[in-house]
Structure formats: C-alpha cells, structure tokens
Design an enzyme around this catalytic site. Structure first.
Site, PDB file in Angstrom:
ATOM      1  N   SER A 117       0.817  -1.212   0.000  1.00  5.87           N
ATOM      2  CA  SER A 117       0.000   0.000   0.000  1.00  5.87           C
ATOM      3  C   SER A 117       0.849   1.260   0.000  1.00  5.87           C
ATOM      4  O   SER A 117       0.326   2.351  -0.213  1.00  5.87           O
ATOM      5  CB  SER A 117      -0.921   0.014   1.224  1.00  5.87           C
ATOM      6  OG  SER A 117      -0.153  -0.017   2.418  1.00  5.87           O
ATOM      7  N   HIS A 138      -3.316  -3.825  -5.275  1.00  4.47           N
ATOM      8  CA  HIS A 138      -3.574  -3.270  -3.950  1.00  4.47           C
ATOM      9  C   HIS A 138      -5.049  -3.399  -3.581  1.00  4.47           C
ATOM     10  O   HIS A 138      -5.910  -2.719  -4.143  1.00  4.47           O
ATOM     11  CB  HIS A 138      -3.145  -1.799  -3.916  1.00  4.47           C
ATOM     12  CG  HIS A 138      -3.360  -1.160  -2.587  1.00  4.47           C
ATOM     13  ND1 HIS A 138      -3.668   0.179  -2.435  1.00  4.47           N
ATOM     14  CD2 HIS A 138      -3.324  -1.680  -1.324  1.00  4.47           C
ATOM     15  CE1 HIS A 138      -3.803   0.454  -1.152  1.00  4.47           C
ATOM     16  NE2 HIS A 138      -3.615  -0.661  -0.466  1.00  4.47           N
ATOM     17  N   GLU A 150      -6.602  -1.599  -6.810  1.00  5.10           N
ATOM     18  CA  GLU A 150      -5.704  -0.809  -7.644  1.00  5.10           C
ATOM     19  C   GLU A 150      -4.709  -1.729  -8.338  1.00  5.10           C
ATOM     20  O   GLU A 150      -3.993  -2.488  -7.680  1.00  5.10           O
ATOM     21  CB  GLU A 150      -4.958   0.220  -6.784  1.00  5.10           C
ATOM     22  CG  GLU A 150      -5.875   1.260  -6.168  1.00  5.10           C
ATOM     23  CD  GLU A 150      -5.149   2.224  -5.245  1.00  5.10           C
ATOM     24  OE1 GLU A 150      -5.555   3.383  -5.176  1.00  5.10           O
ATOM     25  OE2 GLU A 150      -4.175   1.805  -4.581  1.00  5.10           O
ATOM     26  N   ASN A 188      -5.134   6.382  -1.577  1.00  7.49           N
ATOM     27  CA  ASN A 188      -4.460   7.053  -0.455  1.00  7.49           C
ATOM     28  C   ASN A 188      -4.007   8.460  -0.833  1.00  7.49           C
ATOM     29  O   ASN A 188      -4.031   9.374   0.004  1.00  7.49           O
ATOM     30  CB  ASN A 188      -3.269   6.221   0.020  1.00  7.49           C
ATOM     31  CG  ASN A 188      -3.706   5.045   0.865  1.00  7.49           C
ATOM     32  OD1 ASN A 188      -4.749   5.085   1.524  1.00  7.49           O
ATOM     33  ND2 ASN A 188      -2.925   3.980   0.856  1.00  7.49           N
TER      34      ASN A 188
END
Length: 516
Positions: A117, A138, A150, A188
């Site tokens: 991550s 991810h 992802e 993120n």
C-alpha cells in the site's frame, strides 16, 4: 486459475476468501503454519455467516472451502501456480526475500503481484531476476466488502500483466483501476485532500474537530468527518501516509502535513485503538461531546448582503426565501437597520473583507456558507470584531425552520477565506485534479476509486463538476489570493477546462490521440 497467496494475516485471508468464493483454487502460505490454520478457520466462519445471511448457498460455501489449499511453507514448489499475491508486512527487505524465494520455487510463467500500500512497486520488482513479471495489486480491508482494487504496473512490468490482473479482479466481482506507481497510488493519494485541509483548519483555529466533522458530514455529505476518520484509521497510520506522500511528491504544498500530528503520535493519541485521539473512547465515552444548544434572540431581523456574484446569488435567494418562510423578517434595501444582524454569503473570501468594503457594522456582520447543504445544517462565520451576543442571535435566527420542520443545526466557526466546507471541498477536488493532470489515473478511475474506496458521495472530478469548473476556479483563485498559501493555487486541470468549457470529468485530447 491457481493462485498462491503468501501471508495469512488480515489482508491475505481476505484475498483468499474473495478469490476462492469466485471459483479460483487458492494456495495459502505463511512462515507461521498456525497463521494458515487460523486464517482458514476465519474464512470458513465468514462463509458460514454469508450462508446464514442468504448471500451464499451452502453448496457455494462448501465449494469455496474445498478450493482453499493450505501450504506447509509459502515457497513450496508449485508448477501449476499461475499467480502469486504477496500480502506480508510493509517492508521492502521482507518482500524482496519472499519474492526471491518464490522466484526460485515457481515457474517463470507465474505472475507476481504485491499487495503493498505504500512501497514502490518498481523498487520491489527491481529485487527480482525478472522484474517484468511483477505488478502491484492493492486491495483494501476488508477485502470481500471493499470492492475496489488498484492495479499498479511497475516501470518494467510486462504490458500484458495489468490487463490480466484487471480481468481477474473484475471476474471476481470487484472493480479494478489502473494507477501509476507513485506515492499513495490513487486512493491514499486522493484521500489526502480531506485530512490535510481539515488539519490546516484546526491549525488556524477556524473550528474544533467536532465542528469540522459535523460540517463535513452535514454540508458535504460525507459518511464520516476527517477527524472521526483519523481516529478510526489511527493517527499513527494517517500521519505516516501523509508524510510519505508529501515527501514522495517532493514536498508539494497541496499535500503539506500539519505540525499538529507528530506530538500527538508520540503521545499515543492514535484514536480508537489507544482509547483517545481527537476524541475520547471507552468508559462510557464515545466520540465528540453533544452540540451546544442554540440560544439567543431568534426574532432579530436579518439583512442579507447582496453579493451580485453568480457564485452566491442563487444561495442568497434560497436563504432569503427559507428564512421568510420560517417567519424571519428579511430586510431589503440600501443597508441594514440598527437592529438587524448582517449575513454575508462568502465564496472563497473572508467576512472581514466584506466588512472592510462596508457590508455592515463589524460587530454584527457575519458570514454564511453558500454550498447547498446535504443535511439540515447552516454555518455561521464570526470575525474577531464580532459581538458574541449578536452572533448568538444570528445563530438562533439561522436555526429557524418553516412550519413543523426540524430546526437547522448551526455551526459557528472563525472567519476564514471561504468557509470550512468550501476549503475542504476545494482541497478534495484540487488533489483529484492534480492526479488527473499528471496522468496518474484516468478521470473515470479517479472518481470510481474515491467513491468506492473512500465512500465519498461523489468522486473529486464529478464533485467539482457539480459545482462547475468556472466556480471552482473562482473559489481556488480567491483562496489563493486571500491567503497567499500555495496549497490553494488553482490546478491546471481546472484552469484549462474552465477556459475551454470542458467538464472536469472529460479526459480531453492528448498528443497521442493526434498521431493516428
């Protein structure tokens, strides 16, 4: 497909459940054999729960369990393995060691995927003899419920691998977005817009965490306010992500961390898991204190300053009509009477600027939020010269509602350029637009990932488009001009689309499109 998952922790077992439920044979390995046993028991219990809730048939449950294959060691020989998904701890040396052993044990045809991550996919791949076989995949926790993944190609990843991983993900019922191998990837990175701006508002003493959270929920329509979210995630985790993304993007001002977080992390104020964060937890205390009661004279008249700007005129008319329907005397004309509280609809500018321009007496002139509220909340901004009694009266007036409707909740915040909701929204949209203008992900993938992965009511580009590119540009220009802070500077994505009349969600024409 035969998939090997290395790492039987929370992520590994979630990926195992997801893949086995979709019909794939899943080998599960861990350096601790007991972790594999625990993980298989956990997956079986989750599948049992799905059957009990009617989301899976008993036969489907039995089939999924039968497709789970425990391994004695994660790098055992596996000539039939087609894909490896690594889900071990976030440490480059550890991941490099795992993939090195897997590379020696498995056929060269097996594709490698890392669930990292925060680490560079390219750096992980560079530790392999054949870096072209590895990409990022991810997932988000809990994997079966967070239906977004992802797909992250590294610099050397073979071009066919992202398509293969996308087909796998979508074949298992999740959505896949392709993302550049950059700090924070997509979700993120996009999530920094909300929390960094919330921390900046707190730094400036614009409002306390509870008030910012209420505005985020009730005006913007977020499921959870930024400080509630940080308490849930853990401030230690959130601060580390903020710092790593800021550093990774070479200290980009838009992603700037707050000076507030380091001491709180050292003090153990991490949130729910430590019993205290932005709010206290445990011993009968959960979350923020109740909102203060509305007091003051709700019968005072109101003078609503006519801004004459397209950014505020619709709100002025709607607010005036709503107040009049609630029985409030709304004054119209050249200026306020001696008893009226003066309300200034602001868009990217502070109330103090309106006072300086002669909007009304400084002690009874206040700002009001102009973004349409997702709930029954209004926001009142007070300047340093405001009279507290007049502010209480203004709050009481704004709380009034027509007929038998519930009264409005009214947040009181310190005067700032724009308002709390405008600054939060501008930051969310700006970070999303900066991702788009760098071509780190396609516009549709940005919005899909944010709505699915972060639970926002709209993706950042679609959200900005609801406001309008020209209005968003005016907001960002006003914030930047008023504060001088480069974190508020308009993005090229918004500036260009406002000039061309393109939607913020429109990828536009690229040079590659023109080469035939």
């Amino acid at each position: 497909m035969r998939i090997r998952i290395v790492g039987a922790g929370a992520m590994g077992r979630g990926i195992a459940q997801w893949a086995a439920s979709a019909g794939h044979t899943v080998e599960l390995g861990d350096v601790r054999p007991e972790a594999v046993t625990d993980a298989l028991d956990f997956v079986a219990s989750m599948l049992d729960r799905a059957v009990a809730k009617g989301r899976m048939s008993s036969a489907g449950r039995d089939g999924a369990v039968a497709r789970l294959v425990p391994l004695g060691e994660p790098w055992a020989a596996g000539p039939e393995v087609e894909l490896v998904i690594e889900a071990v701890r976030e440490d480059l040396a550890t991941k490099a060691e795992v993939f090195g052993k897997l590379e020696r044990a498995l056929p060269s045809s097996a594709v490698f995927a890392t669930n990292t991550s925060s680490l560079s996919v390219t750096r992980i791949a560079a530790t392999l003899q054949d870096p072209s076989r590895l990409a990022g995949l991810h997932f988000f926790n809990p994997v079966p419920l967070m239906r977004i993944v992802e797909v992250v190609p590294g610099a050397a990843t073979r071009p066919e691998i992202p398509a293969l991983l996308t087909e796998l993900v979508e074949g298992c019922g999740h959505r896949a977005v392709t993302v550049a191998d950059t700090p924070g990837f997509l979700v993120n990175h996009a999530g920094r817009g909300l929390v960094t701006e919330a921390l900046a508002l707190l730094e400036e003493s614009v409002a306390e965490p509870a008030e910012i959270d209420r505005i985020a929920r009730d005006v913007l329509g977020l499921r959870m306010g930024p400080f509630e979210l940080m308490d849930l995630t853990g401030l230690d985790v959130t601060a580390a992500v903020i710092d790593s993304i800021w550093e990774g993007f070479r200290y980009e001002a838009r992603l700037r961390p707050s000076f507030l977080t380091p001491n709180r992390v050292v003090a153990g104020l991490h949130g729910r898991k430590t019993g205290r964060g932005w709010y206290a937890y445990g011993d009968g205390v959960l979350g923020p204190a109740p909102e203060s009661a509305v007091t003051g004279d709700a019968e005072r008249p109101v003078f609503l300053v006519p801004g004459g700007r397209p950014e505020t005129v619709a709100y002025e008319e709607a607010l005036a009509g709503s107040l009049e329907a609630a029985g409030v005397r709304v004054e119209r004309g050249a200026g306020p009477s001696g008893r009226a509280v003066v309300l200034v609809p602001v868009w990217g500018t502070p109330v103090s600027a309106a006072v300086a321009a002669g909007a009304g007496p400084r002690e009874r002139t206040f700002g009001v939020e102009v973004l349409p509220s997702a709930g029954r909340r209004r926001v009142l901004a007070v300047t340093a010269a405001g009279d507290p009694a007049a502010a209480r009266d203004a709050r009481a007036v704004l709380a009034r509602a027509a007929g038998g409707d519930e009264p409005y909740a009214v947040s009181v915040v310190r005067d700032t350029a724009g308002s709390v909701a405008q600054r939060l929204l501008s930051s969310v949209v700006a970070v999303g637009c900066s991702i788009a203008e760098r071509s780190l992900a396609a516009p549709r993938d940005i919005d899909l990932a944010v709505t699915t992965g972060l639970g926002y009511p709209y993706g950042p580009l679609a959200w900005g488009e609801r406001v309008g590119a020209a209005r968003m540009l005016e907001l960002q220009r006003s914030l930047h001009t008023t504060t001088g802070d480069p974190r508020h500077r308009p993005t090229r994505w918004i500036t260009e689309r406002a000039a061309l009349g393109l939607a913020l969600t429109d990828p536009g024409t690229s040079p590659a499109d023109c080469l035939g």
